[in-house]
Design a protein around this motif. Structure first.
Motif, PDB file in Angstrom:
ATOM      1  N   GLY A 131       1.506  -1.267  -0.080  1.00  0.00           N
ATOM      2  CA  GLY A 131      -0.318  -0.213  -0.198  1.00  0.00           C
ATOM      3  C   GLY A 131       0.678   1.836  -0.117  1.00  0.00           C
ATOM      4  N   PHE A 132       1.921   1.228   1.387  1.00  0.00           N
ATOM      5  CA  PHE A 132       3.020   2.284   0.291  1.00  0.00           C
ATOM      6  C   PHE A 132       3.396   2.641  -0.436  1.00  0.00           C
ATOM      7  N   ALA A 133       3.926   1.606  -1.119  1.00  0.00           N
ATOM      8  CA  ALA A 133       4.098   1.536  -2.407  1.00  0.00           C
ATOM      9  C   ALA A 133       3.568   1.670  -3.595  1.00  0.00           C
ATOM     10  N   VAL A 134       2.347   1.098  -3.416  1.00  0.00           N
ATOM     11  CA  VAL A 134       1.458   2.045  -4.789  1.00  0.00           C
ATOM     12  C   VAL A 134       0.910   3.360  -4.168  1.00  0.00           C
ATOM     13  N   GLY A 135       1.326   4.093  -2.783  1.00  0.00           N
ATOM     14  CA  GLY A 135       0.632   5.008  -2.506  1.00  0.00           C
ATOM     15  C   GLY A 135       1.217   6.330  -3.367  1.00  0.00           C
ATOM     16  N   VAL A 136       2.757   6.114  -2.854  1.00  0.00           N
ATOM     17  CA  VAL A 136       3.930   6.806  -3.700  1.00  0.00           C
ATOM     18  C   VAL A 136       3.696   6.384  -4.704  1.00  0.00           C
ATOM     19  N   LEU A 137       3.479   6.086  -5.863  1.00  0.00           N
ATOM     20  CA  LEU A 137       3.221   5.546  -7.092  1.00  0.00           C
ATOM     21  C   LEU A 137       1.956   6.558  -7.572  1.00  0.00           C
ATOM     22  N   VAL A 138       0.991   6.728  -7.323  1.00  0.00           N
ATOM     23  CA  VAL A 138       0.845   7.420  -6.866  1.00  0.00           C
ATOM     24  C   VAL A 138       0.283   9.032  -6.958  1.00  0.00           C
ATOM     25  N   VAL A 139       1.463   9.335  -6.200  1.00  0.00           N
ATOM     26  CA  VAL A 139       1.928  11.000  -6.632  1.00  0.00           C
ATOM     27  C   VAL A 139       2.489  11.068  -7.362  1.00  0.00           C
ATOM     28  N   ALA A 140       3.051   9.498  -7.060  1.00  0.00           N
ATOM     29  CA  ALA A 140       4.684   9.927  -8.917  1.00  0.00           C
ATOM     30  C   ALA A 140       3.596  10.704  -9.851  1.00  0.00           C
ATOM     31  N   THR A 141       2.623   9.547 -10.424  1.00  0.00           N
ATOM     32  CA  THR A 141       2.726   9.787 -11.719  1.00  0.00           C
ATOM     33  C   THR A 141       1.409  10.909 -11.969  1.00  0.00           C
ATOM     34  N   CYS A 142       0.496  11.439 -10.639  1.00  0.00           N
ATOM     35  CA  CYS A 142      -0.033  12.670 -10.347  1.00  0.00           C
ATOM     36  C   CYS A 142       0.910  13.664 -10.763  1.00  0.00           C
TER      37      CYS A 142
END
Length: 385
Positions: free
Chosen positions: A228-239
């Motif tokens: 979940g932590f990795a997915v959250g970081v990825l979402v922020v980076a994508t945005c």
């Protein structure tokens, strides 16, 4: 365009209200599409509701049938009209004196269920009294619980003082949590002793009685948390990468503004958040505003997310510049700075108390950097002596 659309919606509802609302000395009701929205100091719903009911006030009373679900909040809440759907009520004192066809979710200091509930009952309060039958199961948390009716399903309760009346019956399993298990007992007339389990309250968090499948979920919780932590970081980076690619100059201006005036941006973010939260509260106490509360809440969530994305990117850029290196020009490299900021922010957020404060400051920083031009325009439009 969006502010103009909001103004048009408000003007339309204001014009329609006299023809569709019923108001008393302290409250008013607006009907839209079969649903009823009521607000005021003293609210009493006396007309049948073909849809759902939404009511809030200091004293809220239901005296008519509701075909859908009822959502009620106030200091004193009285569900005295039949509800065919589910009932949701919160207040200091909540009483149920008419039948509920579905499930009931209640919260307050003093709760009284004196009419049948066709589904499950979920309730938390200082004192809970149940004198009418519950067709489903009951999940309860109370300081004092008085049960003098039948429960068709299971009973799970965390209680300090448990009392049973002569009509108390539980058809399913009884699981009780208490600080003093020896001081709690369940008569055989209420439930077969083989179906009764009494444990210390602390055991509720140990999860030792969970099925094997749930225990497997617990063993995988660390992996799930990391994922979940990795997915959250990825979402922020994508945005952040999308924002840089779509509006590179505006993102650069936001970044420069935040790094040059961090405290000013934090203040602007605080003011913007406070204004919207205050708007939600004001909307909630007006009849017309009840329709716009979901929109305001959605906008608030979007602002928090946008502030976190912007704040993470600004944090990443600040950390990168602290190493003495120039800001990269490539979009993917800038997205990497967002990854850096989001990862650091996520790790700091794990710290007790300080982590939460750091997260709030990051959101204020990003939100203020994004919304600062709005305050600048408002200042420029202000009259001058």
């Amino acid at each position: 365009m969006r502010p103009m659309l909001t103004i048009l919606v408000i003007l339309f509802l204001s014009a329609a209200l006299p023809a569709t609302a019923q108001s008393g000395d302290d409250g008013a009701t607006l009907r839209v599409g079969g649903d009823s929205y009521a607000g005021g100091r003293n609210v009493m719903a006396t007309d049948p509701v073909p849809g759902d009911l939404f009511a809030a006030g200091e004293r809220v009373s239901l005296r008519a049938p509701v075909a859908g679900s009822a959502h009620m909040a106030g200091r004193i809440v009285d569900l005295g009209g039949q509800v065919d759907g589910n009932a949701y009520a919160a207040g200091y004192a909540v009483t149920v004196t008419a039948s509920i066809g579905g499930s009931a979710s209640l919260a307050g200091a003093d709760l009284s269920v004196a009419a049948p509930v066709g589904g499950n009952l979920r309730a938390t309060g200082s004192e809970i009294g149940i004198t009418a039958d519950i067709a489903g199961s009951a999940l309860l948390a109370a300081g004092t619980l008085m049960l003098d009716a039948s429960i068709g399903g299971d009973l799970v309760a965390a209680v300090e003082d448990l009392r049973f009346g002569p009509e108390a019956r539980v058809a399913g399993a009884v699981t009780l949590y208490s600080d003093d298990p020896d001081g709690v007992s369940v008569p055989a007339s209420v439930a077969d002793p083989a179906r009764v389990s009494i444990r210390e309250l602390e055991e509720a968090a140990e999860r030792t009685d969970l099925p094997a499948a749930m225990q497997e979920v617990g063993r995988r919780s660390l992996v799930a948390a990391i994922g979940g932590f990795a997915v959250g970081v990825l979402v922020v980076a994508t945005c952040a990468a999308a924002a840089v690619a779509i509006a590179p100059q505006r993102v650069a201006a936001i970044r420069a503004r935040a790094l040059a005036h961090p405290f000013g941006c934090m203040l602007a973010g605080f003011v913007a958040m406070s204004a919207l939260v205050g708007a939600v509260v004001v909307l909630a106490v007006t009849v017309i505003g009840l329709l716009l509360v979901p929109v305001a809440l959605a906008l608030l969530a979007a602002m928090i997310f946008a502030g976190y994305v912007a704040g993470s990117y600004i944090l990443g850029v600040g950390l990168w510049r602290a190493t003495g290196r120039p800001i990269p020009e490539a979009t993917l490299h800038k997205a990497g700075l967002a990854v850096l900021g989001a990862a650091v922010a996520g790790l700091v957020a794990l710290l007790p108390v300080l982590g939460w404060l750091a997260w709030v400051v990051l959101v204020f920083l990003g939100l203020g950097a994004v919304s600062a031009p709005v305050f600048a325009r408002a200042t420029a439009l202000a009259p001058r002596d």
